[in-house]
Design an enzyme around this catalytic site. Sequence first.
Site, PDB file in Angstrom:
ATOM      1  N   GLY A  44       0.855  -1.236  -0.102  1.00  0.00           N
ATOM      2  CA  GLY A  44       0.096  -0.110   0.237  1.00  0.00           C
ATOM      3  C   GLY A  44       1.044   0.842   0.178  1.00  0.00           C
ATOM      4  O   GLY A  44       2.197   1.315   0.160  1.00  0.00           O
TER       5      GLY A  44
ATOM      6  N   CYS B  41       5.242  -5.833   1.427  1.00  0.00           N
ATOM      7  CA  CYS B  41       5.420  -5.428   1.309  1.00  0.00           C
ATOM      8  C   CYS B  41       4.737  -4.160   2.942  1.00  0.00           C
ATOM      9  O   CYS B  41       5.509  -3.992   3.782  1.00  0.00           O
ATOM     10  CB  CYS B  41       5.733  -4.175  -0.010  1.00  0.00           C
ATOM     11  N   TYR B  42       4.135  -2.956   2.650  1.00  0.00           N
ATOM     12  CA  TYR B  42       3.203  -2.114   3.552  1.00  0.00           C
ATOM     13  C   TYR B  42       2.659  -3.625   4.310  1.00  0.00           C
ATOM     14  O   TYR B  42       2.938  -3.528   5.350  1.00  0.00           O
ATOM     15  CB  TYR B  42       2.268  -1.761   3.108  1.00  0.00           C
TER      16      TYR B  42
ATOM     17  N   HIS C 111       8.319  -7.664  -3.763  1.00  0.00           N
ATOM     18  CA  HIS C 111       6.523  -8.093  -4.175  1.00  0.00           C
ATOM     19  C   HIS C 111       6.286  -9.556  -4.969  1.00  0.00           C
ATOM     20  O   HIS C 111       6.825  -9.567  -6.179  1.00  0.00           O
ATOM     21  CB  HIS C 111       5.830  -6.793  -5.536  1.00  0.00           C
TER      22      HIS C 111
ATOM     23  N   GLU D  30       4.726 -11.146  -6.838  1.00  0.00           N
ATOM     24  CA  GLU D  30       2.907 -10.791  -7.565  1.00  0.00           C
ATOM     25  C   GLU D  30       3.532 -10.851  -9.084  1.00  0.00           C
ATOM     26  O   GLU D  30       2.973 -10.855 -10.041  1.00  0.00           O
ATOM     27  CB  GLU D  30       2.039 -10.110  -6.976  1.00  0.00           C
TER      28      GLU D  30
ATOM     29  N   SER E 241     -21.946  -8.027 -27.228  1.00  0.00           N
ATOM     30  CA  SER E 241     -20.495  -6.835 -28.320  1.00  0.00           C
ATOM     31  C   SER E 241     -19.300  -7.851 -29.184  1.00  0.00           C
ATOM     32  O   SER E 241     -19.221  -7.000 -29.977  1.00  0.00           O
ATOM     33  CB  SER E 241     -19.848  -6.735 -26.849  1.00  0.00           C
ATOM     34  N   GLY E 242     -19.412  -9.187 -29.322  1.00  0.00           N
ATOM     35  CA  GLY E 242     -18.499  -9.884 -30.086  1.00  0.00           C
ATOM     36  C   GLY E 242     -17.643  -9.880 -29.495  1.00  0.00           C
ATOM     37  O   GLY E 242     -16.846 -10.743 -29.527  1.00  0.00           O
ATOM     38  N   GLY E 243     -17.754  -9.712 -28.094  1.00  0.00           N
ATOM     39  CA  GLY E 243     -15.733  -9.422 -26.975  1.00  0.00           C
ATOM     40  C   GLY E 243     -15.456 -11.210 -26.264  1.00  0.00           C
ATOM     41  O   GLY E 243     -17.008 -11.235 -26.494  1.00  0.00           O
ATOM     42  N   VAL E 244     -14.706 -10.895 -25.885  1.00  0.00           N
ATOM     43  CA  VAL E 244     -14.405 -12.304 -25.415  1.00  0.00           C
ATOM     44  C   VAL E 244     -15.682 -12.807 -24.381  1.00  0.00           C
ATOM     45  O   VAL E 244     -16.743 -14.020 -24.324  1.00  0.00           O
ATOM     46  CB  VAL E 244     -12.913 -13.220 -24.924  1.00  0.00           C
ATOM     47  N   ASP E 245     -15.986 -11.809 -23.602  1.00  0.00           N
ATOM     48  CA  ASP E 245     -16.750 -11.856 -21.791  1.00  0.00           C
ATOM     49  C   ASP E 245     -18.397 -11.909 -22.783  1.00  0.00           C
ATOM     50  O   ASP E 245     -18.524 -13.133 -21.933  1.00  0.00           O
ATOM     51  CB  ASP E 245     -16.467 -10.662 -21.466  1.00  0.00           C
ATOM     52  N   SER E 246     -18.807 -11.336 -23.942  1.00  0.00           N
ATOM     53  CA  SER E 246     -20.496 -11.267 -23.366  1.00  0.00           C
ATOM     54  C   SER E 246     -20.372 -13.161 -24.783  1.00  0.00           C
ATOM     55  O   SER E 246     -21.205 -13.858 -24.149  1.00  0.00           O
ATOM     56  CB  SER E 246     -21.209 -10.105 -23.921  1.00  0.00           C
ATOM     57  N   SER E 247     -19.557 -12.822 -25.302  1.00  0.00           N
ATOM     58  CA  SER E 247     -19.717 -14.432 -26.347  1.00  0.00           C
ATOM     59  C   SER E 247     -19.528 -15.544 -25.412  1.00  0.00           C
ATOM     60  O   SER E 247     -20.620 -16.774 -25.459  1.00  0.00           O
ATOM     61  CB  SER E 247     -18.496 -14.307 -27.675  1.00  0.00           C
TER      62      SER E 247
ATOM     63  N   LYS F 278     -10.416 -11.403 -16.717  1.00  0.00           N
ATOM     64  CA  LYS F 278     -10.349 -12.161 -18.148  1.00  0.00           C
ATOM     65  C   LYS F 278      -9.957 -12.691 -18.158  1.00  0.00           C
ATOM     66  O   LYS F 278      -9.864 -13.709 -18.820  1.00  0.00           O
ATOM     67  CB  LYS F 278      -9.725 -10.906 -18.163  1.00  0.00           C
TER      68      LYS F 278
END
Length: 535
Positions: free
Chosen positions: A72, A99-100, A186, A188, A240-246, A391
């Site tokens: 943080g 870290c923090y 970090h 990550e 929308s044609g994007g990966v999420d909605s498809s 995603k």
Amino acid sequence: MTSTQASNKAQERLPDNCLTNSIAILDFGSQYSQLIARRVRETKTYSEVLPFSISCEDLKRLNPRGIILSGGPNSCYDQYAPKLDPEIWKMGLPILGVCYGMQLMAHDLGGTVESGDLREYGRALLTVVRHGKLFDGMDPTIESWMSHGDSVTELPKGFEIIGSTMSTPVAAISDEERGYYGVQFHPEVVHTRGGQRVLENFVVNICGCPQTWTMDRFVDEAIGKVRAQVGDKRILLALSGGVDSSTLAFLLHKAIGDKLTCMFIDQGFMRKNEPEWLVKKFAEFKIPVHFVKARSRFIEKLAGVTDPEDKRKIIGKEFIEVFDEESQRLGPFDYLAQGTLYPDVIESSGTRIDPKTGERIAVKIKSHHNVGGLPKNLQFKLVEPFAKLFKDEVRLLARELDVPDGIVVRHPFPGPGLAIRVVGEVTKDRLKTLREADWIIREEVKAHGLYRQVWQMFGILLPTKSVGVMGDQRTYMNQIVIRAVTSEDGMTADWARLPYDLLETISRRIVNEVPGINRVMYDITSKPPATIEWE
Ligand code: XMP
């Protein structure tokens, strides 16, 4: 939002026991909190980001197997430094402070943290003093990524130093008996070599998580949940044609078959041939799509509009109107499905605290529009099966559901589409020009085998004109800018170091094949300070 409100909000969202066999990440305002969650999930362990202010009681209800305290921006001596409910230290769960998070651990448990004269930012070589469980199986030195001003100078009772760097003698600590670990670096971020191993050692070996978070299980669970939620009612999905909605369409179709109606609104801002391609692909999978031709409505509304925010707002508003009309025509529907993702849901920016005022800090750069950007007052109940997914997990899910390759590996595409890639006023002619140039850009990057290596690559049409010479003729025409970036998540990005021959081919083809363009540029700005899109 106060800390208590933030905690209540977390509670509203999360059913009891939802973190069984999982990791709770308490967010102290680090830009990397979501990244920690993603990395933990890569160990096949579910994790959630929760506000640092969550009470011990709430955390107990969620029943996590271990806790990670994020980094943080604060110093633990700031007046409004974010604090942990002290009862959490008594839960008996393994805790990893990053870290923090490590400084807080040292501070709260009786050690000392001081503002160092030597700040450490960037790469640092960590020497492992004792491997123990956290560094099990790792090299004697770890190339690590640091970003801190304060340092632990005195250890709390029961702790020992397990790693040091040149300027930070106390760079990693542990109290193995209590299962407490702290790392000043970090783990990550990709720059920390072996960082994933550190997280895996904590999650799997120390916390004992059974690694059961996989997408094939998710499919079965999600289908069950959707069926239980909607019964035999109808769901509307704006595609929308994007990966999420498809991917959502594929999942819902599997769950409820023809009770699902997919609607695709053609605003006229898609890339060349894309709307037609999309409908054809869905037809191959026997998923019917209701195609709404709305091109003229959108372009008319944009006449004379040049301000990027105005353009975005007009498109968003028009989209809602078309959506409203069509859904009434096709309805009634009880449910609306949305591809809302986890980063949209978590209040990570909500936990960034101004050290001077104690206020929450949130900065809006652009008003995003996508098919998920529908107003809350629509008369539907929401179905959001991806609200806990990142995603990259949706992409894995898409593979699990056999969503076509062309959709899964597609670069992200903004809701307002090419309208925000035509700088200034959007006209039919400008859209046509950009479409042709964009087509060449994509064709060439694919031909060079680099499409998957870049996060996004596209063209931008500038309304300005410059002089050129073609044949013996003087030309005075618009320019195309090529934008290609590498990125992990679109939050930050670097311009892609593409081979000159690829850039040269694209430039030559665009100038030769696209009428109205006599100059091609390459955008060499990273994000920040620029954004990926130009508007
Ligand atoms: P910026 O331009 O903010 O973009 O650096 C970051 C990522 O977001 C995408 N983007 C959008 N996506 N609706 C979307 O669904 C939008 O209005 C929108 N604006 C930008 C952009 O393409 C990049 O991947």
